[in-house]
Scaffold this motif. Sequence first.
Motif, PDB file in Angstrom:
ATOM      1  N   LYS A   7       0.804  -1.237   0.000  1.00 26.50           N
ATOM      2  CA  LYS A   7       0.000   0.000   0.000  1.00 26.50           C
ATOM      3  C   LYS A   7       0.830   1.278   0.000  1.00 26.50           C
ATOM      4  O   LYS A   7       0.446   2.264  -0.603  1.00 26.50           O
ATOM      5  CB  LYS A   7      -0.948   0.005   1.187  1.00 26.50           C
ATOM      6  N   GLY A   8       1.958   1.267   0.667  1.00 26.00           N
ATOM      7  CA  GLY A   8       2.785   2.465   0.737  1.00 26.00           C
ATOM      8  C   GLY A   8       3.873   2.527  -0.298  1.00 26.00           C
ATOM      9  O   GLY A   8       4.715   3.414  -0.273  1.00 26.00           O
ATOM     10  N   GLY A   9       3.896   1.572  -1.218  1.00 23.61           N
ATOM     11  CA  GLY A   9       4.946   1.507  -2.216  1.00 23.61           C
ATOM     12  C   GLY A   9       6.129   0.705  -1.707  1.00 23.61           C
ATOM     13  O   GLY A   9       6.044   0.019  -0.689  1.00 23.61           O
ATOM     14  N   VAL A  10       7.253   0.812  -2.407  1.00 21.90           N
ATOM     15  CA  VAL A  10       8.458   0.069  -2.055  1.00 21.90           C
ATOM     16  C   VAL A  10       9.634   1.024  -2.013  1.00 21.90           C
ATOM     17  O   VAL A  10       9.896   1.749  -2.978  1.00 21.90           O
ATOM     18  CB  VAL A  10       8.731  -1.052  -3.085  1.00 21.90           C
ATOM     19  N   ALA A  11      10.351   1.022  -0.883  1.00 24.91           N
ATOM     20  CA  ALA A  11      11.530   1.875  -0.718  1.00 24.91           C
ATOM     21  C   ALA A  11      12.789   1.040  -0.842  1.00 24.91           C
ATOM     22  O   ALA A  11      12.805  -0.132  -0.480  1.00 24.91           O
ATOM     23  CB  ALA A  11      11.502   2.553   0.642  1.00 24.91           C
ATOM     24  N   LEU A  37      13.390  -5.568  -4.433  1.00 26.32           N
ATOM     25  CA  LEU A  37      12.076  -5.290  -5.003  1.00 26.32           C
ATOM     26  C   LEU A  37      12.035  -3.886  -5.614  1.00 26.32           C
ATOM     27  O   LEU A  37      11.459  -3.676  -6.681  1.00 26.32           O
ATOM     28  CB  LEU A  37      10.995  -5.447  -3.939  1.00 26.32           C
ATOM     29  N   TYR A  38      12.675  -2.926  -4.958  1.00 28.76           N
ATOM     30  CA  TYR A  38      12.756  -1.572  -5.508  1.00 28.76           C
ATOM     31  C   TYR A  38      13.499  -1.570  -6.845  1.00 28.76           C
ATOM     32  O   TYR A  38      13.085  -0.920  -7.798  1.00 28.76           O
ATOM     33  CB  TYR A  38      13.450  -0.609  -4.537  1.00 28.76           C
ATOM     34  N   LYS A  39      14.598  -2.310  -6.891  1.00 27.31           N
ATOM     35  CA  LYS A  39      15.403  -2.365  -8.115  1.00 27.31           C
ATOM     36  C   LYS A  39      14.572  -2.859  -9.306  1.00 27.31           C
ATOM     37  O   LYS A  39      14.672  -2.322 -10.402  1.00 27.31           O
ATOM     38  CB  LYS A  39      16.592  -3.294  -7.885  1.00 27.31           C
ATOM     39  N   LEU A  40      13.726  -3.863  -9.068  1.00 30.44           N
ATOM     40  CA  LEU A  40      12.876  -4.386 -10.133  1.00 30.44           C
ATOM     41  C   LEU A  40      11.810  -3.380 -10.575  1.00 30.44           C
ATOM     42  O   LEU A  40      11.363  -3.404 -11.718  1.00 30.44           O
ATOM     43  CB  LEU A  40      12.178  -5.669  -9.675  1.00 30.44           C
ATOM     44  N   ASN A  41      11.381  -2.505  -9.652  1.00 30.33           N
ATOM     45  CA  ASN A  41      10.283  -1.579  -9.938  1.00 30.33           C
ATOM     46  C   ASN A  41      10.715  -0.112  -9.916  1.00 30.33           C
ATOM     47  O   ASN A  41       9.879   0.775  -9.777  1.00 30.33           O
ATOM     48  CB  ASN A  41       9.159  -1.816  -8.931  1.00 30.33           C
ATOM     49  N   SER A  42      11.998   0.153 -10.068  1.00 27.10           N
ATOM     50  CA  SER A  42      12.499   1.527  -9.999  1.00 27.10           C
ATOM     51  C   SER A  42      11.946   2.406 -11.116  1.00 27.10           C
ATOM     52  O   SER A  42      11.901   3.625 -10.992  1.00 27.10           O
ATOM     53  CB  SER A  42      14.022   1.546 -10.020  1.00 27.10           C
ATOM     54  N   ASP A  44      13.097   9.557  -5.695  1.00 24.38           N
ATOM     55  CA  ASP A  44      13.436   9.757  -4.283  1.00 24.38           C
ATOM     56  C   ASP A  44      13.785   8.461  -3.563  1.00 24.38           C
ATOM     57  O   ASP A  44      14.073   8.468  -2.377  1.00 24.38           O
ATOM     58  CB  ASP A  44      12.307  10.480  -3.550  1.00 24.38           C
ATOM     59  N   GLY A  45      13.776   7.344  -4.276  1.00 26.67           N
ATOM     60  CA  GLY A  45      14.102   6.064  -3.656  1.00 26.67           C
ATOM     61  C   GLY A  45      12.883   5.297  -3.165  1.00 26.67           C
ATOM     62  O   GLY A  45      13.028   4.262  -2.527  1.00 26.67           O
ATOM     63  N   ILE A  46      11.675   5.796  -3.482  1.00 23.54           N
ATOM     64  CA  ILE A  46      10.437   5.097  -3.119  1.00 23.54           C
ATOM     65  C   ILE A  46       9.586   4.982  -4.386  1.00 23.54           C
ATOM     66  O   ILE A  46       9.209   5.974  -4.978  1.00 23.54           O
ATOM     67  CB  ILE A  46       9.633   5.848  -2.045  1.00 23.54           C
ATOM     68  N   ALA A  47       9.313   3.745  -4.784  1.00 26.86           N
ATOM     69  CA  ALA A  47       8.483   3.513  -5.965  1.00 26.86           C
ATOM     70  C   ALA A  47       7.028   3.431  -5.558  1.00 26.86           C
ATOM     71  O   ALA A  47       6.675   2.730  -4.612  1.00 26.86           O
ATOM     72  CB  ALA A  47       8.917   2.220  -6.658  1.00 26.86           C
ATOM     73  N   CYS A  48       6.180   4.149  -6.236  1.00 18.36           N
ATOM     74  CA  CYS A  48       4.709   4.115  -6.039  1.00 18.36           C
ATOM     75  C   CYS A  48       4.263   4.476  -4.634  1.00 18.36           C
ATOM     76  O   CYS A  48       3.348   3.877  -4.078  1.00 18.36           O
ATOM     77  CB  CYS A  48       4.161   2.731  -6.425  1.00 18.36           C
ATOM     78  N   GLU A  49       4.901   5.483  -4.032  1.00 18.37           N
ATOM     79  CA  GLU A  49       4.470   5.910  -2.691  1.00 18.37           C
ATOM     80  C   GLU A  49       3.050   6.417  -2.730  1.00 18.37           C
ATOM     81  O   GLU A  49       2.605   7.017  -3.693  1.00 18.37           O
ATOM     82  CB  GLU A  49       5.414   6.954  -2.099  1.00 18.37           C
ATOM     83  N   LYS A  50       2.329   6.105  -1.663  1.00 23.81           N
ATOM     84  CA  LYS A  50       0.918   6.477  -1.600  1.00 23.81           C
ATOM     85  C   LYS A  50       0.561   6.937  -0.208  1.00 23.81           C
ATOM     86  O   LYS A  50       0.941   6.401   0.765  1.00 23.81           O
ATOM     87  CB  LYS A  50       0.083   5.261  -1.995  1.00 23.81           C
TER      88      LYS A  50
END
Length: 93
Positions: free
Chosen positions: A49-53, A75-80, A87-93
């Motif tokens: 829910k909060g994305g991936v950092a 996981l971040y590397k795959l979805n960067s 900012d180092g967080i993918a899909c932050e919500k």
Amino acid sequence: MKKYILSILLSATLIGSLSISTIEVEASTKGKIKLVEYKNCTDLNAVYKGGVAKAANVKNKGGKTKHQPFVSAELYKLNSKSDRDKDGIACEK
């Protein structure tokens, strides 16, 4: 001289025990998460829910968020590609 040797041995033991526990934590978290490249943020946010950092100490540049991001460098590397503001967080919500 004995105090000096005792200090070195104690320090080496502490450092060794810290590195062993770090390896165990990393191994246990890798078994619990699926390393998946998500198609878009909607799919990623359905699971995280909060994305991936990429690290626990990254700061969100985008603004106020409702949820804490899940921390996983792999996981971040795959979805960067989904980290639009870099900012180092993918899909932050």
